[in-house]
Design a protein around this motif. Structure first.
Motif, PDB file in Angstrom:
ATOM      1  N   LEU A  85       8.768  -2.824  -7.086  1.00 43.06           N
ATOM      2  CA  LEU A  85       8.530  -4.255  -7.253  1.00 43.06           C
ATOM      3  C   LEU A  85       8.258  -4.907  -5.899  1.00 43.06           C
ATOM      4  CD1 LEU A  85       8.538  -6.177  -9.716  1.00 43.06           C
ATOM      5  CD2 LEU A  85      10.889  -6.797  -9.113  1.00 43.06           C
ATOM      6  N   ALA A  86       9.038  -4.521  -4.881  1.00 44.41           N
ATOM      7  CA  ALA A  86       8.860  -5.073  -3.534  1.00 44.41           C
ATOM      8  C   ALA A  86       7.537  -4.631  -2.932  1.00 44.41           C
ATOM      9  CB  ALA A  86      10.025  -4.639  -2.639  1.00 44.41           C
ATOM     10  N   LEU A  87       7.189  -3.362  -3.105  1.00 45.76           N
ATOM     11  CA  LEU A  87       5.912  -2.866  -2.590  1.00 45.76           C
ATOM     12  C   LEU A  87       4.739  -3.541  -3.292  1.00 45.76           C
ATOM     13  CD1 LEU A  87       6.715   0.947  -2.284  1.00 45.76           C
ATOM     14  CD2 LEU A  87       6.331  -0.654  -0.399  1.00 45.76           C
ATOM     15  N   PHE A 154      13.929 -21.023  -8.049  1.00 43.16           N
ATOM     16  CA  PHE A 154      12.687 -21.135  -7.299  1.00 43.16           C
ATOM     17  C   PHE A 154      12.904 -21.812  -5.944  1.00 43.16           C
ATOM     18  CE2 PHE A 154       8.840 -23.388  -6.017  1.00 43.16           C
ATOM     19  CZ  PHE A 154       7.913 -22.346  -6.019  1.00 43.16           C
ATOM     20  N   ILE A 155      13.607 -22.931  -5.938  1.00 40.42           N
ATOM     21  CA  ILE A 155      13.834 -23.661  -4.692  1.00 40.42           C
ATOM     22  C   ILE A 155      14.693 -22.840  -3.732  1.00 40.42           C
ATOM     23  CG2 ILE A 155      14.917 -25.695  -3.656  1.00 40.42           C
ATOM     24  CD1 ILE A 155      14.114 -27.269  -6.128  1.00 40.42           C
ATOM     25  N   LEU A 158      12.642 -19.904  -2.485  1.00 43.71           N
ATOM     26  CA  LEU A 158      11.568 -20.354  -1.594  1.00 43.71           C
ATOM     27  C   LEU A 158      12.105 -20.664  -0.202  1.00 43.71           C
ATOM     28  CD1 LEU A 158       8.639 -21.248  -1.127  1.00 43.71           C
ATOM     29  CD2 LEU A 158       9.294 -23.526  -1.929  1.00 43.71           C
ATOM     30  N   LEU A 159      13.157 -21.472  -0.134  1.00 43.03           N
ATOM     31  CA  LEU A 159      13.719 -21.868   1.163  1.00 43.03           C
ATOM     32  C   LEU A 159      14.250 -20.667   1.929  1.00 43.03           C
ATOM     33  CD1 LEU A 159      15.596 -25.161   0.159  1.00 43.03           C
ATOM     34  CD2 LEU A 159      13.435 -24.956   1.409  1.00 43.03           C
ATOM     35  N   SER A 160      15.035 -19.832   1.263  1.00 46.45           N
ATOM     36  CA  SER A 160      15.624 -18.678   1.939  1.00 46.45           C
ATOM     37  C   SER A 160      14.558 -17.658   2.330  1.00 46.45           C
ATOM     38  CB  SER A 160      16.684 -18.016   1.050  1.00 46.45           C
ATOM     39  OG  SER A 160      16.119 -17.565  -0.168  1.00 46.45           O
ATOM     40  N   SER A 161      13.519 -17.517   1.513  1.00 40.80           N
ATOM     41  CA  SER A 161      12.460 -16.541   1.797  1.00 40.80           C
ATOM     42  C   SER A 161      11.585 -16.979   2.965  1.00 40.80           C
ATOM     43  CB  SER A 161      11.599 -16.313   0.554  1.00 40.80           C
ATOM     44  OG  SER A 161      12.361 -15.747  -0.486  1.00 40.80           O
ATOM     45  N   VAL A 162      11.295 -18.271   3.047  1.00 42.29           N
ATOM     46  CA  VAL A 162      10.491 -18.776   4.160  1.00 42.29           C
ATOM     47  C   VAL A 162      11.251 -18.611   5.478  1.00 42.29           C
ATOM     48  CG1 VAL A 162       9.511 -20.853   5.199  1.00 42.29           C
ATOM     49  CG2 VAL A 162       9.126 -20.376   2.781  1.00 42.29           C
ATOM     50  N   ILE A 163      12.533 -18.907   5.465  1.00 44.76           N
ATOM     51  CA  ILE A 163      13.352 -18.718   6.669  1.00 44.76           C
ATOM     52  C   ILE A 163      13.415 -17.235   7.021  1.00 44.76           C
ATOM     53  CG2 ILE A 163      15.671 -18.949   7.658  1.00 44.76           C
ATOM     54  CD1 ILE A 163      16.029 -21.444   5.893  1.00 44.76           C
ATOM     55  N   PHE A 164      13.576 -16.396   6.008  1.00 42.58           N
ATOM     56  CA  PHE A 164      13.568 -14.945   6.192  1.00 42.58           C
ATOM     57  C   PHE A 164      12.263 -14.507   6.847  1.00 42.58           C
ATOM     58  CE2 PHE A 164      12.093 -10.954   4.070  1.00 42.58           C
ATOM     59  CZ  PHE A 164      12.948 -10.061   4.689  1.00 42.58           C
ATOM     60  N   ALA A 165      11.151 -15.067   6.399  1.00 40.66           N
ATOM     61  CA  ALA A 165       9.845 -14.721   6.949  1.00 40.66           C
ATOM     62  C   ALA A 165       9.705 -15.194   8.396  1.00 40.66           C
ATOM     63  CB  ALA A 165       8.738 -15.338   6.093  1.00 40.66           C
ATOM     64  N   MET A 166      10.163 -16.398   8.674  1.00 41.51           N
ATOM     65  CA  MET A 166      10.020 -16.968  10.015  1.00 41.51           C
ATOM     66  C   MET A 166      10.845 -16.202  11.046  1.00 41.51           C
ATOM     67  SD  MET A 166      10.066 -21.041   9.072  1.00 41.51           S
ATOM     68  CE  MET A 166       9.897 -21.563  10.791  1.00 41.51           C
ATOM     69  N   VAL A 167      11.994 -15.699  10.632  1.00 44.43           N
ATOM     70  CA  VAL A 167      12.862 -14.959  11.550  1.00 44.43           C
ATOM     71  C   VAL A 167      12.178 -13.694  12.066  1.00 44.43           C
ATOM     72  CG1 VAL A 167      14.980 -13.562  11.643  1.00 44.43           C
ATOM     73  CG2 VAL A 167      15.051 -15.859  10.692  1.00 44.43           C
ATOM     74  N   ALA A 179       7.123 -13.175   0.000  1.00 46.69           N
ATOM     75  CA  ALA A 179       7.034 -12.471  -1.283  1.00 46.69           C
ATOM     76  C   ALA A 179       8.145 -11.438  -1.410  1.00 46.69           C
ATOM     77  CB  ALA A 179       5.667 -11.802  -1.419  1.00 46.69           C
ATOM     78  N   MET A 180       8.423 -10.745  -0.308  1.00 45.29           N
ATOM     79  CA  MET A 180       9.517  -9.778  -0.301  1.00 45.29           C
ATOM     80  C   MET A 180      10.849 -10.482  -0.502  1.00 45.29           C
ATOM     81  SD  MET A 180       8.089  -7.544   2.895  1.00 45.29           S
ATOM     82  CE  MET A 180       9.697  -6.901   3.294  1.00 45.29           C
ATOM     83  N   GLY A 181      11.013 -11.636   0.150  1.00 44.66           N
ATOM     84  CA  GLY A 181      12.248 -12.406  -0.006  1.00 44.66           C
ATOM     85  C   GLY A 181      12.479 -12.827  -1.441  1.00 44.66           C
ATOM     86  N   PHE A 182      11.412 -13.272  -2.106  1.00 45.37           N
ATOM     87  CA  PHE A 182      11.502 -13.653  -3.520  1.00 45.37           C
ATOM     88  C   PHE A 182      11.938 -12.452  -4.374  1.00 45.37           C
ATOM     89  CE2 PHE A 182       9.494 -17.759  -3.048  1.00 45.37           C
ATOM     90  CZ  PHE A 182       9.867 -18.435  -4.203  1.00 45.37           C
ATOM     91  N   THR A 183      11.351 -11.299  -4.084  1.00 45.20           N
ATOM     92  CA  THR A 183      11.666 -10.097  -4.854  1.00 45.20           C
ATOM     93  C   THR A 183      13.129  -9.710  -4.716  1.00 45.20           C
ATOM     94  OG1 THR A 183       9.407  -9.281  -4.516  1.00 45.20           O
ATOM     95  CG2 THR A 183      11.059  -7.679  -5.230  1.00 45.20           C
TER      96      THR A 183
END
Length: 241
Positions: A85-87, A154-155, A158-167, A179-183
């Motif tokens: 799913l993540a891939l 969703f919220i 979204l928030l946690s995944s964007v922060i995860f991405a920025m880090v 997308a990985m964070g959402f998964t």
């Protein structure tokens, strides 16, 4: 957020920025190769950070036994299926980045980590095991878990995944990391077991890193062939079309 969770977050931040002082220290102690110094320091800092964070979360480990969670067979299924799913999510996000925004495939962040792994193979333990464990604890259990108590999935995702991405400091590929964070957030909510997204994350990172390391030469040759073919198509199109 619980007080001990703040301590966990602070520990993680200190661990992330410790290389600013740690790497020059190792260089001054005689490690001439900077990539090797980076690898050794990250191995030390990530391992130390993991030990400290697990000690801080002892209470959470005791409380989790009283929570309603999925059965072990269900958790095993989602941990296994979660890798694919993540891939899949990563592939869809990469395709959107390329087709819509013109962003090339590949990640400088991943390439940098692979180069370090090639000079110091033990570093794979950080990228494939320790790193994913820490990220799931910080971004799914603590950050997403805290937001999910106040907002819908969703919220919070979204928030946690964007922060995860920025880090990850790879802003060109924010969509892929998000997308990985959402998964992984979905896997956590689906099973209420943090070990499920941890296993999926560890397995995915291990697969990606090993493929990049073991088949590095073949991947580079394939990329060169693709670039040559694209150049040829562009030449023919501009000259004869």
């Amino acid at each position: 957020m619980e007080k001990r969770h703040w301590y966990v977050v602070v520990t993680y931040i200190i661990m992330q920025f410790s290389s600013i002082l740690g790497v020059p220290l190792l260089v001054s102690l005689g490690i001439d190769n900077r990539e090797v110094a980076v690898a050794y320091w990250l191995i030390f800092s990530f391992f130390t950070g993991l030990v400290v964070i697990l000690l801080l979360l002892r209470q959470d480990m005791m409380v989790r036994h009283h929570e309603e969670r999925s059965t072990i067979p269900v958790a095993i299924f989602w941990a296994f299926f979660g890798v694919f799913l993540a891939l899949f999510a990563q592939g869809i996000a990469a395709t959107i980045e390329n087709r819509v925004f013109g962003i090339e495939f590949g990640s400088e962040n991943t390439d940098f980590l692979v180069e370090i792994a090639l000079t110091t193979p033990l570093f794979i333990v950080v990228t494939s095991i320790i790193g994913p464990i820490l990220e799931e604890i910080i971004f799914r259990k603590i950050l997403f878990g805290t937001l999910y108590k106040r907002y819908n999935f969703f919220i919070a995702a979204l928030l946690s995944s964007v922060i995860f991405a920025m880090v990850h400091m790879d802003f060109t590929h924010l969509l892929i990391y998000s997308a990985m964070g959402f998964t992984f957030a979905f896997l956590y909510v689906k099973t209420n077991r943090i070990i499920v997204p941890i296993i999926a994350h560890v397995a995915m990172n291990t697969f990606v890193v090993l493929v990049q390391v073991v088949f590095k030469d073949e991947i580079e040759k394939y990329q060169e062939q693709v670039e040559s073919m694209q150049a040829m198509i562009h030449f023919i199109w501009t000259r004869f079309m």
